[in-house]
Design a protein around this motif. Structure first.
Motif, PDB file in Angstrom:
ATOM      1  N   THR A 183      51.782  67.356  48.646  1.00 19.51           N
ATOM      2  CA  THR A 183      51.354  67.071  50.014  1.00 19.51           C
ATOM      3  C   THR A 183      50.529  65.794  50.082  1.00 19.51           C
ATOM      4  N   LEU A 184      49.599  65.622  49.152  1.00 18.83           N
ATOM      5  CA  LEU A 184      48.753  64.430  49.174  1.00 18.83           C
ATOM      6  C   LEU A 184      49.573  63.164  48.940  1.00 18.83           C
ATOM      7  N   GLU A 185      50.553  63.228  48.059  1.00 17.15           N
ATOM      8  CA  GLU A 185      51.395  62.046  47.837  1.00 17.15           C
ATOM      9  C   GLU A 185      52.237  61.725  49.065  1.00 17.15           C
ATOM     10  N   LEU A 186      52.709  62.757  49.751  1.00 16.69           N
ATOM     11  CA  LEU A 186      53.477  62.537  50.975  1.00 16.69           C
ATOM     12  C   LEU A 186      52.603  61.901  52.057  1.00 16.69           C
ATOM     13  N   ILE A 187      51.372  62.397  52.199  1.00 20.85           N
ATOM     14  CA  ILE A 187      50.448  61.829  53.187  1.00 20.85           C
ATOM     15  C   ILE A 187      50.098  60.389  52.824  1.00 20.85           C
ATOM     16  N   PHE A 188      49.869  60.135  51.537  1.00 21.04           N
ATOM     17  CA  PHE A 188      49.545  58.778  51.091  1.00 21.04           C
ATOM     18  C   PHE A 188      50.697  57.817  51.393  1.00 21.04           C
ATOM     19  N   LEU A 206      47.535  64.422  59.777  1.00 24.04           N
ATOM     20  CA  LEU A 206      48.809  64.411  59.052  1.00 24.04           C
ATOM     21  C   LEU A 206      48.964  65.647  58.176  1.00 24.04           C
ATOM     22  N   VAL A 207      47.836  66.181  57.699  1.00 23.32           N
ATOM     23  CA  VAL A 207      47.903  67.395  56.874  1.00 23.32           C
ATOM     24  C   VAL A 207      48.571  68.519  57.657  1.00 23.32           C
ATOM     25  N   ALA A 208      48.248  68.612  58.962  1.00 20.37           N
ATOM     26  CA  ALA A 208      48.859  69.647  59.798  1.00 20.37           C
ATOM     27  C   ALA A 208      50.341  69.363  60.035  1.00 20.37           C
ATOM     28  N   TYR A 209      50.688  68.095  60.256  1.00 24.57           N
ATOM     29  CA  TYR A 209      52.078  67.743  60.522  1.00 24.57           C
ATOM     30  C   TYR A 209      52.971  67.901  59.294  1.00 24.57           C
ATOM     31  N   THR A 210      52.377  67.945  58.123  1.00 25.81           N
ATOM     32  CA  THR A 210      53.201  68.109  56.925  1.00 25.81           C
ATOM     33  C   THR A 210      53.961  69.433  56.931  1.00 25.81           C
ATOM     34  N   TRP A 244      60.209  70.167  51.090  1.00 25.19           N
ATOM     35  CA  TRP A 244      59.253  69.492  50.214  1.00 25.19           C
ATOM     36  C   TRP A 244      58.258  70.529  49.695  1.00 25.19           C
ATOM     37  N   PRO A 245      58.136  70.709  48.380  1.00 27.76           N
ATOM     38  CA  PRO A 245      57.325  71.811  47.836  1.00 27.76           C
ATOM     39  C   PRO A 245      55.824  71.532  47.861  1.00 27.76           C
ATOM     40  N   GLY A 246      55.279  71.379  49.066  1.00 32.32           N
ATOM     41  CA  GLY A 246      53.859  71.109  49.214  1.00 32.32           C
ATOM     42  C   GLY A 246      53.123  72.260  49.873  1.00 32.32           C
TER      43      GLY A 246
END
Length: 318
Positions: free
Chosen positions: A89-94, A250-254, A263-265
């Motif tokens: 998740t953090l890599e996707l947000i980054f 963005l954490v919520a939108y993930t 995506w396995p986050g």
């Protein structure tokens, strides 16, 4: 500044306390409902358990020690499951944040400098459309174009990831991992990109009307130096504040992006936990995401104070 930071720390603790209360209430209600589903004996045990405050303080005590319960599906501590899913998740947000920065700054500046240009009008029209289209619609469109029609990018999963340390596995160390993160990152970036383009445009146009910009022009400085050295710095001050809050959002939108792209986050894990009724995992997710919001907001406040010389710490600490 020390007083201000202490005040922000206390505020962060209060917010975390409220989040913990909400998380415990969710867990308690789910446990009560599951007790009824298991039968009258189990329901009776749930109903006659310790009082609400007693159970809440036990919950907080465990949370402080990193104990947020055990996932009923994974049979592991809920916090451990979260930590395993967090890198994805953090890599996707980054990646999404990098894309927003790369595209929003030049597009926002261009539309501010050339407001009547045909390209500027097109950019603003697309940004209005982007603000209206949900993430899952953008995700499906990207999959249809790049995966189904043109078959140039994968449509699900993380691909080949490279172990770094502990639970951390990265997409950025392999070509296959990079290809897998492109579409979900663009889908997630589409949420914030139109907002930042319009924000930078509005701030840049306001800054260009200021007296110090007029003085810089009178001194004979080159237009590019005025735009990218003097004006851009002050343009980005409010962008930093908004950006910190929006990155937390963005954490919520993930949840939506991770679900469409498998995506396995943490977002995908949270949705599965809700479907399974995995109360400890749901609560652990709420607690971790809440903590991320609080930490990001605190960091943004401190960064804004550091880059803005007009901030008065004495007044803010009062």
């Amino acid at each position: 500044m020390i007083i201000y930071l202490a005040k922000r720390f206390i505020q962060a603790l209060l917010v975390l306390a409220v989040i913990s209360l909400i998380g415990f209430t969710v867990q308690d209600n789910l446990a009560f409902q599951q007790g009824h589903d298991l039968g009258s004996a189990a329901a009776y045990n749930v109903e006659t358990d310790a009082g609400f405050l007693t159970k809440y303080f036990q919950f907080v005590s465990g949370a402080i020690q990193g104990d947020l319960g055990t996932s009923s599906f994974f049979k592991e501590p809920a916090l451990t499951v979260i930590l395993k899913k967090m890198p994805a998740t953090l890599e996707l947000i980054f990646a999404a944040a990098v894309l927003v920065g790369i595209f929003s700054v030049p597009l926002g500046i261009f539309t501010a400098l050339y407001p009547n240009h045909t390209i500027s009008r097109l950019i603003l029209s697309v940004s209005v459309l982007g603000l209206s289209v949900p993430v899952f619609v953008t995700s499906i469109l990207l999959i249809y174009l790049f995966s189904v029609t043109w078959n140039i990018l994968p449509s699900f999963g993380r691909g080949d990831v490279v172990p770094i340390v502990g639970y951390w596995e990265t997409n950025f160390a392999s070509w296959d991992g990079l290809k897998h993160i492109v579409l979900p990152a663009f889908a997630l970036a589409s949420v914030m990109l139109p907002l930042f383009v319009r924000l930078i445009r509005a701030e840049m146009r306001q800054v260009l009307k200021s007296e110090y910009v007029k003085y810089a022009r009178a001194r004979g400085l080159s237009p590019w130096r005025i735009y990218f050295v003097h004006a851009l710095k002050n343009t980005l001050l409010p962008v930093v504040t908004v950006g910190g809050v929006q990155i937390g959002t963005l954490v919520a939108y993930t949840i939506l992006a991770e679900t469409v792209f498998q995506w396995p986050g943490m977002g995908f894990m949270f949705l599965e936990a809700v479907n399974r009724g995995d109360a400890p995992l749901i609560v652990a997710y709420l607690m971790v995401v809440g903590a991320i919001f609080v930490v990001l907001n605190t960091i943004v406040d401190v960064l804004y104070s550091a880059i803005n010389p007009t901030v008065n710490f004495a007044r803010m600490a009062a």
